[in-house]
Design a protein around this motif. Structure first.
Motif, short mmCIF file in Angstrom:
data_model
loop_
_atom_site.label_atom_id
_atom_site.label_comp_id
_atom_site.label_asym_id
_atom_site.label_seq_id
_atom_site.Cartn_x
_atom_site.Cartn_y
_atom_site.Cartn_z
N VAL A 110 0.92 -1.18 0.04
CA VAL A 110 -0.10 0.07 0.15
C VAL A 110 0.98 1.31 0.03
N SER A 111 0.47 2.37 -0.54
CA SER A 111 1.39 3.36 -0.75
C SER A 111 1.34 4.29 0.67
N VAL A 112 2.27 5.22 0.84
CA VAL A 112 2.38 5.96 1.96
C VAL A 112 0.95 6.75 2.41
N THR A 113 0.12 6.97 1.41
CA THR A 113 -1.02 7.65 1.85
C THR A 113 -1.81 6.81 2.84
N HIS A 114 -1.74 5.62 2.77
CA HIS A 114 -2.31 4.65 3.59
C HIS A 114 -1.80 4.58 5.13
N TYR A 115 -0.74 5.26 5.16
CA TYR A 115 -0.25 5.37 6.58
C TYR A 115 -0.43 6.64 7.19
N MET A 116 -0.95 7.60 6.45
CA MET A 116 -1.21 9.05 6.70
C MET A 116 -2.42 9.20 7.73
N ASP A 117 -2.40 10.03 8.63
CA ASP A 117 -3.76 10.26 9.30
C ASP A 117 -4.29 11.69 8.60
N ARG A 118 -5.29 12.04 9.24
CA ARG A 118 -5.93 13.38 8.50
C ARG A 118 -5.15 14.62 8.53
N ASP A 119 -4.16 14.45 9.43
CA ASP A 119 -3.25 15.75 9.65
C ASP A 119 -1.96 15.36 8.94
N ASP A 120 -2.15 14.60 8.01
CA ASP A 120 -0.91 14.22 7.13
C ASP A 120 0.19 13.42 7.99
N GLN A 121 0.09 13.28 9.13
CA GLN A 121 1.38 12.69 10.04
C GLN A 121 1.18 11.19 9.71
N PHE A 122 2.62 10.64 9.57
CA PHE A 122 2.80 9.29 9.31
C PHE A 122 2.58 8.35 10.29
N LEU A 123 1.76 7.24 10.37
CA LEU A 123 1.57 6.19 11.43
C LEU A 123 2.52 4.98 11.02
#
Ligand code: HEC
Ligand code: HEC
Length: 179
Positions: A110-123
């Motif tokens: 899955v691409s990085v977008t799938h690890y981002m929360d709604r504030d664009d923080q990476f989880l």
């Protein structure tokens, strides 16, 4: 048109004609009536009658990716997902599509977008917003479209514009004015 009053003005006064023509031709190919209505599910059968349903679509399971119509389209799933459980306790999709497992299963991670929360923080793990994969990704089937559509992707639009004006630059300038 079910549920709408019959006192509406004829559609010709409001809607441009070409779209309606496209709908009609594709509709009759699917065995629908040629009345000008967007009635993909009932296929023109009056509400007081039982429609015989179309045969169920077959899921394609041949590992062939379909072209995305636009850059941010969630890609369709090129394999069947029967029995793949996604619930509070486990996510079967991530067994193969997590970055750590992707190589083993030869699946695209899955691409990085799938690890981002709604504030664009990476989880560290899949974002809750992306947990339920089928919210956005659907399996590929051999179903025909329920309603006709004449969408053209940007490459087709650009190619047509280039053919008309003879240059990529002019085509880009010209296309800026169009919606
Ligand atoms: C057993 C491993 C496995 C599981 C489980 C799995 N996939 Fe896949 N997936 C793959 C592989 C391998 C591919 C690459 C294409 C192919 O071989 O089918 C793929 C391709 C995809 C693609 C296409 C990506 C692209 O770039 O076009 C999507 C979307 C996808 N899977 C979604 C899902 C979803 C949603 C689930 C859960 C419902 C899931 N997958 C479960 C292995 C898996
Ligand atoms: C909110 C919608 C949404 C959800 C939920 C979602 N995705 Fe996606 N997915 C997208 C979009 C949009 C793209 C294409 C753009 C991008 O990579 O962000 C994508 C791309 C992908 C790709 C291709 C990556 C690539 O680099 O080509 C895979 C594989 C994938 N998703 C798998 C999954 C899996 C597995 C899940 C569940 C754990 C999931 N997605 C949940 C919207 C979603």
């Amino acid at each position: 048109m079910v549920g709408r009053g019959s006192k509406r003005p004829p559609p010709d006064t409001a809607a441009p004609a070409p779209k309606a023509v496209a709908v009609t031709s594709a509709a009759s190919a699917l065995g629908r009536t040629t009345t000008r209505q967007l009635d993909g599910l009932r296929r023109g059968v009056p509400v007081d009658q039982e429609a015989s349903p179309l045969p169920m679509a077959r899921v394609e399971n041949v590992d062939r990716k379909r072209l995305r119509a636009y850059p941010m389209q969630p890609p369709t799933i090129p394999h069947s997902i029967d029995g793949y459980q996604v619930d509070k306790n486990s996510n079967r999709c991530m067994l193969c599509h997590a970055r750590a497992n992707a190589e083993k299963f030869q699946a695209p991670p899955v691409s990085v977008t799938h690890y981002m929360d709604r504030d664009d923080q990476f989880l560290a793990t899949i974002s809750p917003r992306r947990y339920f994969c089928n919210q956005c990704h659907v399996v590929q089937t051999d179903a025909q479209p329920l309603v006709a559509n004449n969408f053209e992707d940007i490459d087709t639009v650009m190619a047509a514009a280039v053919a008309e004006s003879g240059s990529v630059h002019e085509a880009a300038v010209a296309s800026k004015g169009t919606p």
